[in-house]
Design a protein around this motif. Structure first.
Motif, PDB file in Angstrom:
ATOM      1  N   SER A 158       0.836  -1.200   0.000  1.00  0.00           N
ATOM      2  CA  SER A 158       0.000   0.000   0.000  1.00  0.00           C
ATOM      3  C   SER A 158       0.871   1.250   0.000  1.00  0.00           C
ATOM      4  N   ARG A 159       0.278   2.368  -0.407  1.00  0.00           N
ATOM      5  CA  ARG A 159       0.879   3.684  -0.256  1.00  0.00           C
ATOM      6  C   ARG A 159      -0.063   4.522   0.602  1.00  0.00           C
ATOM      7  N   HIS A 160       0.505   5.208   1.615  1.00  0.00           N
ATOM      8  CA  HIS A 160      -0.266   6.065   2.498  1.00  0.00           C
ATOM      9  C   HIS A 160       0.074   7.529   2.220  1.00  0.00           C
ATOM     10  N   LEU A 161      -0.730   8.417   2.788  1.00  0.00           N
ATOM     11  CA  LEU A 161      -0.486   9.845   2.579  1.00  0.00           C
ATOM     12  C   LEU A 161       0.878  10.248   3.105  1.00  0.00           C
ATOM     13  N   SER A 162       1.320   9.622   4.203  1.00  0.00           N
ATOM     14  CA  SER A 162       2.629   9.953   4.773  1.00  0.00           C
ATOM     15  C   SER A 162       3.778   9.518   3.869  1.00  0.00           C
ATOM     16  N   ASP A 163       3.525   8.664   2.879  1.00  0.00           N
ATOM     17  CA  ASP A 163       4.568   8.217   1.954  1.00  0.00           C
ATOM     18  C   ASP A 163       4.792   9.203   0.813  1.00  0.00           C
ATOM     19  N   ILE A 164       3.928  10.211   0.699  1.00  0.00           N
ATOM     20  CA  ILE A 164       3.961  11.128  -0.442  1.00  0.00           C
ATOM     21  C   ILE A 164       4.679  12.423  -0.063  1.00  0.00           C
ATOM     22  N   THR A 165       5.573  12.876  -0.949  1.00  0.00           N
ATOM     23  CA  THR A 165       6.231  14.179  -0.768  1.00  0.00           C
ATOM     24  C   THR A 165       5.368  15.254  -1.412  1.00  0.00           C
ATOM     25  N   LEU A 166       4.826  16.147  -0.592  1.00  0.00           N
ATOM     26  CA  LEU A 166       3.936  17.186  -1.095  1.00  0.00           C
ATOM     27  C   LEU A 166       4.738  18.365  -1.639  1.00  0.00           C
ATOM     28  N   PRO A 167       4.129  19.156  -2.528  1.00  0.00           N
ATOM     29  CA  PRO A 167       4.812  20.352  -3.043  1.00  0.00           C
ATOM     30  C   PRO A 167       5.094  21.348  -1.915  1.00  0.00           C
ATOM     31  N   PRO A 168       5.989  22.294  -2.139  1.00  0.00           N
ATOM     32  CA  PRO A 168       6.285  23.309  -1.114  1.00  0.00           C
ATOM     33  C   PRO A 168       5.037  24.081  -0.706  1.00  0.00           C
ATOM     34  N   ASN A 169       4.971  24.409   0.592  1.00  0.00           N
ATOM     35  CA  ASN A 169       3.878  25.206   1.172  1.00  0.00           C
ATOM     36  C   ASN A 169       2.518  24.515   1.111  1.00  0.00           C
ATOM     37  N   VAL A 170       2.508  23.225   0.824  1.00  0.00           N
ATOM     38  CA  VAL A 170       1.259  22.451   0.814  1.00  0.00           C
ATOM     39  C   VAL A 170       1.278  21.510   2.012  1.00  0.00           C
ATOM     40  N   LYS A 171       0.232  21.557   2.813  1.00  0.00           N
ATOM     41  CA  LYS A 171       0.169  20.746   4.023  1.00  0.00           C
ATOM     42  C   LYS A 171      -1.117  19.940   4.059  1.00  0.00           C
ATOM     43  N   THR A 172      -1.060  18.808   4.744  1.00  0.00           N
ATOM     44  CA  THR A 172      -2.257  17.994   4.921  1.00  0.00           C
ATOM     45  C   THR A 172      -3.147  18.615   5.991  1.00  0.00           C
ATOM     46  N   VAL A 173      -4.419  18.293   5.932  1.00  0.00           N
ATOM     47  CA  VAL A 173      -5.387  18.766   6.915  1.00  0.00           C
ATOM     48  C   VAL A 173      -5.738  17.605   7.835  1.00  0.00           C
ATOM     49  N   GLY A 174      -5.571  17.809   9.151  1.00  0.00           N
ATOM     50  CA  GLY A 174      -5.864  16.741  10.096  1.00  0.00           C
ATOM     51  C   GLY A 174      -4.650  15.861  10.342  1.00  0.00           C
ATOM     52  N   LYS A 175      -4.802  14.912  11.257  1.00  0.00           N
ATOM     53  CA  LYS A 175      -3.700  14.036  11.656  1.00  0.00           C
ATOM     54  C   LYS A 175      -3.842  12.619  11.106  1.00  0.00           C
ATOM     55  N   LEU A 176      -4.854  12.367  10.320  1.00  0.00           N
ATOM     56  CA  LEU A 176      -5.062  11.027   9.783  1.00  0.00           C
ATOM     57  C   LEU A 176      -4.035  10.723   8.690  1.00  0.00           C
ATOM     58  N   ASP A 177      -3.743   9.444   8.530  1.00  0.00           N
ATOM     59  CA  ASP A 177      -2.807   8.998   7.502  1.00  0.00           C
ATOM     60  C   ASP A 177      -3.516   7.950   6.639  1.00  0.00           C
ATOM     61  N   PRO A 178      -4.410   8.389   5.766  1.00  0.00           N
ATOM     62  CA  PRO A 178      -5.228   7.427   5.024  1.00  0.00           C
ATOM     63  C   PRO A 178      -4.424   6.617   4.022  1.00  0.00           C
ATOM     64  N   THR A 179      -4.906   5.418   3.748  1.00  0.00           N
ATOM     65  CA  THR A 179      -4.365   4.602   2.662  1.00  0.00           C
ATOM     66  C   THR A 179      -4.847   5.190   1.340  1.00  0.00           C
ATOM     67  N   LEU A 180      -3.916   5.431   0.427  1.00  0.00           N
ATOM     68  CA  LEU A 180      -4.276   6.040  -0.851  1.00  0.00           C
ATOM     69  C   LEU A 180      -4.502   4.983  -1.931  1.00  0.00           C
ATOM     70  N   VAL A 181      -3.535   4.072  -2.079  1.00  0.00           N
ATOM     71  CA  VAL A 181      -3.683   2.997  -3.076  1.00  0.00           C
ATOM     72  C   VAL A 181      -3.161   1.690  -2.501  1.00  0.00           C
ATOM     73  N   THR A 182      -3.694   0.593  -3.002  1.00  0.00           N
ATOM     74  CA  THR A 182      -3.181  -0.741  -2.685  1.00  0.00           C
ATOM     75  C   THR A 182      -3.014  -1.507  -3.990  1.00  0.00           C
ATOM     76  N   LEU A 183      -2.184  -2.545  -3.952  1.00  0.00           N
ATOM     77  CA  LEU A 183      -1.987  -3.401  -5.116  1.00  0.00           C
ATOM     78  C   LEU A 183      -2.680  -4.731  -4.825  1.00  0.00           C
ATOM     79  N   VAL A 184      -3.804  -4.942  -5.481  1.00  0.00           N
ATOM     80  CA  VAL A 184      -4.668  -6.090  -5.206  1.00  0.00           C
ATOM     81  C   VAL A 184      -4.179  -7.303  -5.996  1.00  0.00           C
ATOM     82  N   PRO A 185      -4.116  -8.491  -5.355  1.00  0.00           N
ATOM     83  CA  PRO A 185      -3.659  -9.687  -6.067  1.00  0.00           C
ATOM     84  C   PRO A 185      -4.674 -10.137  -7.104  1.00  0.00           C
TER      85      PRO A 185
END
Length: 241
Positions: A158-185
């Protein structure tokens, strides 16, 4: 720098449901501009042009200069409603953007580099769990999308929001770390994995059998020693004679 697009509007002097219906009968869409500590302004826009803008994509993250009576209002769409049967716009809300404004927006997710994912080469499928994330960023630097690099991903990873490098001056809202994508078998993957483990375990079990069977001759080798004792004992009667 975010690209700013143009929209033309006309003043709508009256508010309310009756006035809005009258505007729609003229082939236009009622709307409102609000925010930036200024009074709201009721407007109307061409229905066909607005529909084209909406269905072109990224409407809610696009900055517009709405020209109204010779004055341009820098705005961002905040909401719109569509007629349920024919998908025609029936209302739109715009928020004014002051100079240096920072806003909250929902930015869509986009995956890149699928050819670099070993799991996809083995039949895995990309499953987008979260289609958009809420971010806080400068109004003039809204990202068009958040890219998720699939390189190196294996099946069931899986890839989570914390795995992504955001552009400068862009911040996430809230403290959650949602799953963005998974690789399904792929279908039948679990059965194939089980069969592979069983096949790998089978030679190891078969190799242990000869080792256990090798002890039998060693145990049988004691029998001649016993016979030799019997033969030695057979000489005793002759000794008495």
């Amino acid at each position: 720098m975010t690209t700013v697009k143009e929209l033309k509007a006309t003043s709508r002097p009256r508010a309310g449901k009756g006035a809005a219906r009258a505007v729609r009968r003229e082939g236009r869409v009622p709307g409102v501009i609000y925010g930036d500590n200024k009074p709201p302004v009721t407007i109307s826009l061409d229905s066909a042009e607005l529909r084209q803008r909406i269905f072109a994509g990224h409407f809610l993250t696009t900055i517009f200069d709405v020209e109204l009576d010779g004055t341009k209002h820098r705005v961002i769409p905040r909401d719109y409603q569509l007629e349920p049967l024919q998908d025609r716009p029936v209302h739109v809300d715009f928020m004014r953007l002051g100079e240096g404004a920072t806003i909250r927006v929902r930015v869509p997710i986009r995956t890149v580099n699928p050819e670099g994912a070993p799991g996809i080469k083995r039949g895995g499928t990309v499953n987008i769990v979260t289609h958009a994330v809420e971010l806080r960023c400068p109004a003039d630097a809204i990202p068009e999308s958040i890219e998720i690099d699939l390189a190196g991903m294996e099946i069931n990873h899986s890839r989570h929001l914390s795995d992504i490098t955001l552009p400068p001056n862009v911040k996430t809202v809230g403290k959650l770390d949602p799953t963005l994508v998974t690789l399904v078998p792929p279908s039948g993957y679990a059965e194939e994995q089980r069969a592979a483990k069983d096949a790998a375990a089978a030679p190891a079990a078969g190799a242990a059998a000869p080792a256990a069977g090798a002890k039998a001759p060693a145990a049988g080798a004691k029998a001649p020693a016993g016979d030799a004792k019997a033969a030695a004992g057979a000489k005793k009667p002759d000794a008495k004679k």
